[in-house]
Write a protein that holds these residues in place. Structure first.
Motif, short mmCIF file in Angstrom:
data_model
loop_
_atom_site.label_atom_id
_atom_site.label_comp_id
_atom_site.label_asym_id
_atom_site.label_seq_id
_atom_site.Cartn_x
_atom_site.Cartn_y
_atom_site.Cartn_z
N PRO B 8 0.82 -1.22 0.00
CA PRO B 8 0.00 0.00 0.00
C PRO B 8 0.86 1.26 0.00
CG PRO B 8 0.20 -0.84 2.21
CD PRO B 8 0.96 -1.81 1.34
N LYS B 9 0.24 2.40 -0.15
CA LYS B 9 0.95 3.68 -0.06
C LYS B 9 1.20 4.04 1.41
CE LYS B 9 2.07 7.94 -1.59
NZ LYS B 9 3.27 8.22 -2.38
N TYR B 10 0.26 3.72 2.25
CA TYR B 10 0.39 3.96 3.69
C TYR B 10 0.04 2.69 4.44
CZ TYR B 10 0.13 8.85 2.26
OH TYR B 10 0.35 10.06 1.64
N LEU B 11 0.77 2.46 5.53
CA LEU B 11 0.55 1.27 6.34
C LEU B 11 0.75 1.65 7.79
CD1 LEU B 11 -0.01 -1.76 6.30
CD2 LEU B 11 2.40 -2.15 5.80
N VAL B 12 -0.31 1.56 8.58
CA VAL B 12 -0.23 1.86 10.01
C VAL B 12 -0.60 0.59 10.75
CG1 VAL B 12 -1.08 3.28 11.90
CG2 VAL B 12 -0.94 4.24 9.59
N THR B 13 0.27 0.17 11.67
CA THR B 13 0.06 -1.10 12.32
C THR B 13 0.63 -1.09 13.73
OG1 THR B 13 0.33 -3.50 12.04
CG2 THR B 13 2.21 -2.11 11.49
N GLN B 14 0.26 -2.08 14.49
CA GLN B 14 0.74 -2.19 15.87
C GLN B 14 2.05 -2.96 15.93
OE1 GLN B 14 -0.79 -0.93 18.62
NE2 GLN B 14 -2.48 -0.06 17.43
N MET B 15 2.82 -2.64 16.93
CA MET B 15 4.05 -3.37 17.21
C MET B 15 3.75 -4.85 17.34
SD MET B 15 6.70 -1.72 19.99
CE MET B 15 5.64 -2.16 21.28
N GLY B 16 4.62 -5.68 16.79
CA GLY B 16 4.46 -7.12 16.90
C GLY B 16 3.72 -7.76 15.73
N ASN B 17 3.03 -6.95 14.95
CA ASN B 17 2.30 -7.50 13.80
C ASN B 17 3.26 -7.86 12.67
OD1 ASN B 17 -0.14 -7.23 15.06
ND2 ASN B 17 -0.78 -5.40 13.94
N ASP B 18 2.72 -8.64 11.70
CA ASP B 18 3.44 -8.99 10.48
C ASP B 18 2.75 -8.30 9.31
OD1 ASP B 18 3.61 -12.50 11.50
OD2 ASP B 18 4.73 -10.74 12.19
N LYS B 19 3.54 -7.70 8.42
CA LYS B 19 2.94 -7.00 7.28
C LYS B 19 3.78 -7.23 6.03
CE LYS B 19 -0.59 -5.05 9.20
NZ LYS B 19 -1.96 -5.45 8.82
N GLU B 82 8.61 -3.56 14.76
CA GLU B 82 9.10 -2.77 15.89
C GLU B 82 8.95 -1.29 15.57
OE1 GLU B 82 13.14 -3.95 16.50
OE2 GLU B 82 12.63 -6.03 17.00
N LEU B 83 8.99 -0.48 16.62
CA LEU B 83 8.84 0.97 16.44
C LEU B 83 9.88 1.52 15.46
CD1 LEU B 83 8.21 2.14 20.13
CD2 LEU B 83 6.52 1.87 18.30
N GLY B 84 11.09 1.00 15.53
CA GLY B 84 12.18 1.48 14.68
C GLY B 84 12.03 1.13 13.21
N ASP B 85 11.04 0.30 12.90
CA ASP B 85 10.79 -0.03 11.50
C ASP B 85 10.01 1.07 10.79
OD1 ASP B 85 10.12 -3.49 12.43
OD2 ASP B 85 12.03 -2.50 11.94
N SER B 86 9.49 2.00 11.55
CA SER B 86 8.74 3.11 10.94
C SER B 86 9.66 3.89 10.01
CB SER B 86 8.19 4.04 12.02
OG SER B 86 7.24 3.38 12.82
N ALA B 87 9.24 4.01 8.76
CA ALA B 87 10.05 4.66 7.73
C ALA B 87 9.26 4.64 6.44
CB ALA B 87 11.38 3.92 7.53
N VAL B 88 9.87 5.21 5.40
CA VAL B 88 9.29 5.06 4.06
C VAL B 88 10.13 4.03 3.31
CG1 VAL B 88 8.63 6.18 1.91
CG2 VAL B 88 8.51 7.46 4.06
#
Lengths: 110, 115
Positions: B8-19, B82-88
């Motif tokens: 997707p263009k945007y992906l918002v998810t909780q820690m621990g999930n798989d995407k 993990e939180l640190g995975d947040s990025a583009v």
């Protein structure tokens, strides 16, 4: 420490002014590329320079590759608001792996 | 026609999930890449595939697993986010794995936010 250091990190100018951004390294590159990235989009290649001392022009943009092939510069003449973006230099030090500099954010105000 | 597309263009998810993030290129290129761009806009390569074979695997946690079902597609699966995975995350392609000699065509990016 990044392999490619870009300066300045941020540049804000008025429309019509000139600007220069720099890309420096202590390593020799067989070629260097310049990309421009606009907000919300991926980088787009502007130019590739391959010969030491080479100067390439793309309309109001002038790119120069240093004689020793360790550095490059991008000069924009009479900047326009459409030149706003993140300018990234990139080169391949070894192993077919493109390495990017930290980028220069350019803001051209009307 | 979009040359390199990502979903997707945007992906918002909780820690621990798989995407998963999907990428497709219609340029007929042999080589595809995944890059990560952090909050400071630093763009760093993660993986590169040439004709479905992995050729570059940077120091990336094992939680990241790329898959190339064919040379037009390169997907990225991330386990235990993990939180640190947040990025583009950007997908790119090029005619060959020639690094700085070839033009790389980038997709529009996927902005991943881990809460």
């Amino acid at each position: 420490t990044q392999l490619l250091e870009q300066s300045p990190q941020f540049l804000s100018i008025q429309e019509g002014e000139n600007l220069t951004v720099y890309c420096n390294s202590s390593s020799v590159f067989s070629s260097l590329q310049w990309y421009r990235q606009e907000p919300g989009e991926g980088p787009v290649l502007l130019v590739t320079v391959v010969t030491g001392g080479e100067v390439k022009k793309l309309k109001r943009l002038t790119f120069q590759f240093g004689d020793a092939r360790k550095d490059s510069s991008l000069h924009i003449t009479a900047a326009q608001t459409g030149d706003t973006g993140l300018y990234l230099c990139a080169g391949e030090p070894a192993g077919n792996k493109l390495t990017f500099g930290g980028g220069t954010r350019v803001l051209v105000k009307p | 026609d979009t040359a390199v597309s990502q979903t997707p263009k945007y992906l918002v998810t909780q820690m621990g999930n798989d995407k998963s993030i999907k990428c497709e290129q219609n340029l007929g290129h042999d080589t595809m890449y995944w890059y990560k761009q952090d909050s400071k806009k630093f763009l760093k390569i993660m993986f590169s595939y040439n004709n479905k074979e992995l050729i570059i695997n940077e120091t990336v946690p094992n939680r990241f697993s790329p898959k190339s079902p064919d040379k037009a597609h390169l997907n990225l699966h991330i386990n235990s986010l993990e939180l640190g995975d947040s990025a583009v995350y950007f997908c790119a392609s090029s005619p060959s794995p020639a690094g700085g000699e070839d033009t790389q065509y980038f997709g529009p990016g996927t902005r991943l936010t881990v809460l």
